[in-house]
Structure formats: structure tokens, C-alpha cells
Design a protein around this motif. Structure first.
Motif, mmCIF file in Angstrom:
data_model
loop_
_atom_site.group_PDB
_atom_site.id
_atom_site.type_symbol
_atom_site.label_atom_id
_atom_site.label_comp_id
_atom_site.label_asym_id
_atom_site.label_seq_id
_atom_site.Cartn_x
_atom_site.Cartn_y
_atom_site.Cartn_z
ATOM 1 N N MET A 121 1.059 -1.263 0.109
ATOM 2 C CA MET A 121 -0.116 -0.142 -0.164
ATOM 3 C C MET A 121 0.796 1.297 0.121
ATOM 4 N N THR A 122 1.777 1.317 0.783
ATOM 5 C CA THR A 122 2.774 2.293 0.805
ATOM 6 C C THR A 122 3.589 2.545 -0.271
ATOM 7 N N ALA A 123 4.095 1.490 -1.085
ATOM 8 C CA ALA A 123 4.812 1.524 -2.253
ATOM 9 C C ALA A 123 3.820 2.290 -3.395
ATOM 10 N N LEU A 124 2.700 1.917 -3.363
ATOM 11 C CA LEU A 124 1.566 2.166 -4.505
ATOM 12 C C LEU A 124 0.908 3.458 -4.018
ATOM 13 N N GLN A 125 1.221 4.144 -2.968
ATOM 14 C CA GLN A 125 0.423 5.288 -2.295
ATOM 15 C C GLN A 125 -1.165 4.986 -2.482
ATOM 16 N N TYR A 126 -1.568 3.868 -2.078
ATOM 17 C CA TYR A 126 -2.771 3.341 -2.359
ATOM 18 C C TYR A 126 -3.505 3.007 -0.630
ATOM 19 N N SER A 127 -4.325 3.664 -0.137
ATOM 20 C CA SER A 127 -4.809 3.310 1.172
ATOM 21 C C SER A 127 -6.392 3.004 1.630
ATOM 22 N N PRO A 128 -6.637 1.718 0.809
ATOM 23 C CA PRO A 128 -8.184 1.359 0.978
ATOM 24 C C PRO A 128 -8.139 0.947 2.675
ATOM 25 N N LEU A 129 -9.272 0.694 2.933
ATOM 26 C CA LEU A 129 -9.539 0.379 4.372
ATOM 27 C C LEU A 129 -8.916 -1.393 4.311
ATOM 28 N N MET A 130 -8.595 -1.752 5.452
ATOM 29 C CA MET A 130 -7.855 -3.067 5.575
ATOM 30 C C MET A 130 -8.377 -3.762 6.755
ATOM 31 N N GLY A 131 -9.124 -4.895 6.515
ATOM 32 C CA GLY A 131 -9.607 -5.809 7.486
ATOM 33 C C GLY A 131 -8.943 -6.861 7.707
ATOM 34 N N ASP A 132 -8.947 -7.226 8.989
ATOM 35 C CA ASP A 132 -7.869 -8.263 9.362
ATOM 36 C C ASP A 132 -8.345 -8.845 10.643
ATOM 37 N N PHE A 133 -7.767 -10.232 11.112
ATOM 38 C CA PHE A 133 -8.060 -10.702 12.421
ATOM 39 C C PHE A 133 -7.246 -9.801 13.467
ATOM 40 N N HIS A 134 -7.629 -9.420 14.404
ATOM 41 C CA HIS A 134 -7.234 -8.618 15.458
ATOM 42 C C HIS A 134 -5.700 -8.948 15.708
ATOM 43 N N ALA A 135 -5.637 -10.363 16.191
ATOM 44 C CA ALA A 135 -4.314 -10.687 16.635
ATOM 45 C C ALA A 135 -3.292 -10.457 15.784
ATOM 46 N N ASN A 136 -3.414 -10.428 14.465
ATOM 47 C CA ASN A 136 -2.671 -10.328 13.201
ATOM 48 C C ASN A 136 -1.752 -8.829 13.346
ATOM 49 N N ILE A 137 -2.632 -7.965 14.056
ATOM 50 C CA ILE A 137 -1.905 -6.491 13.836
ATOM 51 C C ILE A 137 -1.357 -6.416 15.010
ATOM 52 N N SER A 138 -0.175 -6.647 15.020
ATOM 53 C CA SER A 138 0.809 -6.573 16.338
ATOM 54 C C SER A 138 1.346 -5.135 16.449
ATOM 55 N N GLY A 139 2.001 -4.964 17.535
ATOM 56 C CA GLY A 139 2.547 -3.532 17.505
ATOM 57 C C GLY A 139 3.557 -3.346 16.538
ATOM 58 N N ARG A 140 4.231 -4.142 15.923
ATOM 59 C CA ARG A 140 5.281 -4.001 14.912
ATOM 60 C C ARG A 140 4.540 -3.516 13.744
ATOM 61 N N VAL A 141 3.349 -4.070 13.375
ATOM 62 C CA VAL A 141 2.650 -3.566 12.369
ATOM 63 C C VAL A 141 2.073 -2.140 12.324
ATOM 64 N N VAL A 142 1.647 -1.699 13.485
ATOM 65 C CA VAL A 142 1.337 -0.180 13.753
ATOM 66 C C VAL A 142 2.485 0.595 13.760
ATOM 67 N N ARG A 143 3.638 0.323 14.261
ATOM 68 C CA ARG A 143 4.812 0.981 14.313
ATOM 69 C C ARG A 143 5.477 1.517 13.136
ATOM 70 N N GLU A 144 5.356 0.373 12.339
ATOM 71 C CA GLU A 144 6.229 0.203 11.010
ATOM 72 C C GLU A 144 5.298 1.083 9.889
ATOM 73 N N TYR A 145 3.860 1.228 10.151
ATOM 74 C CA TYR A 145 3.022 1.769 9.140
ATOM 75 C C TYR A 145 2.082 2.872 9.823
ATOM 76 N N PRO A 146 2.464 3.658 10.614
ATOM 77 C CA PRO A 146 1.582 4.626 11.295
ATOM 78 C C PRO A 146 0.876 5.229 10.446
ATOM 79 N N GLY A 147 1.122 5.749 9.453
ATOM 80 C CA GLY A 147 0.247 6.536 8.297
ATOM 81 C C GLY A 147 -0.753 5.814 7.857
ATOM 82 N N LEU A 148 -0.951 4.396 8.059
ATOM 83 C CA LEU A 148 -2.175 3.704 7.467
ATOM 84 C C LEU A 148 -2.852 2.892 8.656
ATOM 85 N N ALA A 149 -2.474 3.241 9.722
ATOM 86 C CA ALA A 149 -3.126 2.616 10.975
ATOM 87 C C ALA A 149 -4.616 3.174 11.030
#
Length: 298
Positions: free
Chosen positions: A171-199
Motif C-alpha cells: 500500500m505504501t509503495a503504491l500510495q494506495y490506502s484502502p480500508l484493511m480488514g484483518d484478524f485483530h491478533a495479526n495486527i501486532s505492535g510491529r505492524v502499527v509502528r512500521e506503518y503509522p500513517g495507515l493505522a
């Protein structure tokens, strides 16, 4: 362990770490059943459960597994499957997006059973959902570019943490920011830290918030536990196993199965009971707001 040893001193808890390696898991299961002579097994993740299920079946011992796929429980008459219903979770998110005016959705369709189940339930709400197949761990720029070209506004992903990271990277590489739906446990602290702009684009389905009483029992506090949901599942279901085993003779599998099936509701994460050896767990939808996830009312 402390609680269980005090309440059931005659029952021993034996640990084996297979490091998410199916070959090591099979070796560990052999040791647990043939040398340690365990009376039941608790297993984390569907791939590991699939690898060791034959041992549970051949030994006629209960196996509880934390995994999204029902297939292990269907194939193994002694298996109990726990974790929220991925199909129902995906369907609830799809209903939310439909209610909020999202017209086109897609799914990053990793080759596993949980993604297929998610797809089936999303189709109930969005019959023309755009599914893009890929292999686990695969780079997703090409797949996401196809979704962008189709005008997809929301993307489902149920492919562990690595799947979420790969999708957000694309998403970041393509500058494309759709909503993203996932299982909550898959969204770790690392996911949010690395991509805060898409949180702010993240919507998740998962268990209820864990009870304060459970969190207070964790050594070193919640911050020291890599996966709180997995810890809560193990805490509740290992206790259930202890209770079922304590009431029955060692080789009375019918008694043990009946005891496990009759486990009462538990407030640690919203466990409501077992239905045909599948856990009935209340689902909560969440979205990212003001620096953290908050619940979404249905």
C-alpha cells in the motif's frame, strides 16, 4: 501453572516448544505421548495442529488447538478448535463496510483454509468481491495494483502478521490506502509502528477485551507477553482440560470428552461454550482512533 498446581496437584503440565516447525512438532508430540504419557494436548496454530493431529487420534487423547481452520476438528474426533469464527468475523466487517458506504471490496487470498472461509462469508455481503490469490509470505505489489485498478475500497487479509506487513508495505509503495480488514491478533505492535500513517485504515475482528483479572495475573505485566490473545486462550482451555481430566479415569475418553464439552462460559475473553467441539466466542470489531484500537458497536 501456579494456579493449576494448587488446584489440581495430581496433574502435571509439560511444555514443548516446536518454534512453529511442523517436523519438530511431530517429534514433540511423539515425546509427549510416548515418553511423558500426557493425557491431553494443547496446540497453537492450525499448521502445528494439522501436523500432530494423527497422534491425538491414534492415542485417543483430547487435543485443543488455537487455529482458524475447522478441518482439523472435522478429521479428528478428539479435537476441540478455539479462536473466533473467522467466517463470521469477516462477514461482520463486510456488513460494517456496506453500512458505511464501501462499494467495492477485495481479499488478499492467501492459500489457506481461513482465507477461503473469509471469502465465502464476505461474498454473502459483497457477491462480486475481487479475490487475488497469492502464496504465504509473497510480496503483494502486483496483487494490490490489480485491486487499485478495479477501484477496490476495502481489502480483507487473514494471513498472520507477515501478511499484514506485506499488504501495508505494498500500500505504501503504491500510495494506495484502502480500508484493511484483518484478524485483530495479526495486527501486532510491529505492524502499527512500521506503518503509522495507515493505522487509521485498519478495521479488525477478534475477541472481547481481556478481563482485568486475567491481565493482573501475568508475570511482568501484559507488556511482557508477545501475544496476549494466545495466552488468554491457553489459560482458559488448559484449565478446562484440567477439570475434565480430574473428574475421569485416565482411559475414559468418553467421560473426558463430555467434561470438556460441558465447560461453562468464561469471561476472560468472551468464551460462551463449545458447539460440536468448536468454541463459541463473542466477536468484537475494532478500528484505530487517537493512537489505539477502540470497539465498534454493531
Amino acid at each position: 501453572r501456579r494456579e493449576l498446581s494448587q488446584e489440581y496437584p495430581a496433574i502435571e503440565l509439560v511444555f514443548e516448544d516446536c518454534a512453529f516447525d511442523t517436523r519438530r512438532a511431530i517429534t514433540a508430540a511423539q515425546k509427549l505421548f510416548m515418553i511423558d504419557r500426557v493425557d491431553a494436548l494443547y496446540v497453537d496454530t492450525t499448521p502445528i495442529a494439522s501436523a500432530v493431529a494423527q497422534w491425538s487420534t491414534s492415542q485417543k487423547r483430547i487435543m485443543v488447538y488455537d487455529g482458524a481452520a475447522d478441518s482439523v476438528a472435522r478429521a479428528n474426533p478428539y479435537a476441540f478448535k478455539t479462536v473466533v469464527d473467522f467466517g463470521l468475523g469477516c462477514e461482520k466487517l463486510a456488513q460494517l463496510w456496506k453500512k458505511r458506504g464501501v462499494k467495492k471490496v477485495g481479499i488478499s487470498l492467501v492459500s489457506n483454509e481461513s482465507a477461503e472461509v473469509c471469502l465465502q462469508h464476505v461474498r454473502k455481503i459483497y457477491p462480486d468481491v475481487f479475490d487475488v490469490p497469492h502464496n504465504p509470505g509473497e510480496e503483494l505489489s502486483t496483487q494490490l495494483l490489480l485491486m487499485k485498478s478495479r477501484g477496490v475500497e476495502g481489502v480483507f487479509s487473514v494471513a498472520y502478521e507477515i501478511g499484514a506487513l506485506n499488504l501495508l508495505r505494498a500500500m505504501t509503495a503504491l500510495q494506495y490506502s484502502p480500508l484493511m480488514g484483518d484478524f485483530h491478533a495479526n495486527i501486532s505492535g510491529r505492524v502499527v509502528r512500521e506503518y503509522p500513517g495507515l493505522a487509521s485504515r485498519l478495521n479488525t475482528f477478534g475477541m472481547l477485551d481481556l478481563s482485568p483479572d486475567f491481565l493482573s495475573k501475568l508475570e511482568g505485566g501484559p507488556e511482557g507477553v508477545p501475544n496476549l490473545d494466545a495466552a488468554a486462550l491457553a489459560y482458559v482451555h488448559v484449565r478446562q482440560l484440567y477439570r475434565a481430566l480430574a473428574k475421569c479415569e485416565r482411559d475414559d475418553i468418553s467421560c473426558q470428552m463430555a467434561g470438556m464439552q460441558a465447560s461453562p462460559p468464561d469471561g476472560v475473553f468472551g468464551f460462551r461454550g463449545w458447539k460440536n467441539r468448536l468454541a463459541d466466542i463473542e466477536i468484537r470489531l475494532r478500528e484505530w482512533k487517537d493512537g489505539g484500537f477502540v470497539g465498534i458497536e454493531d
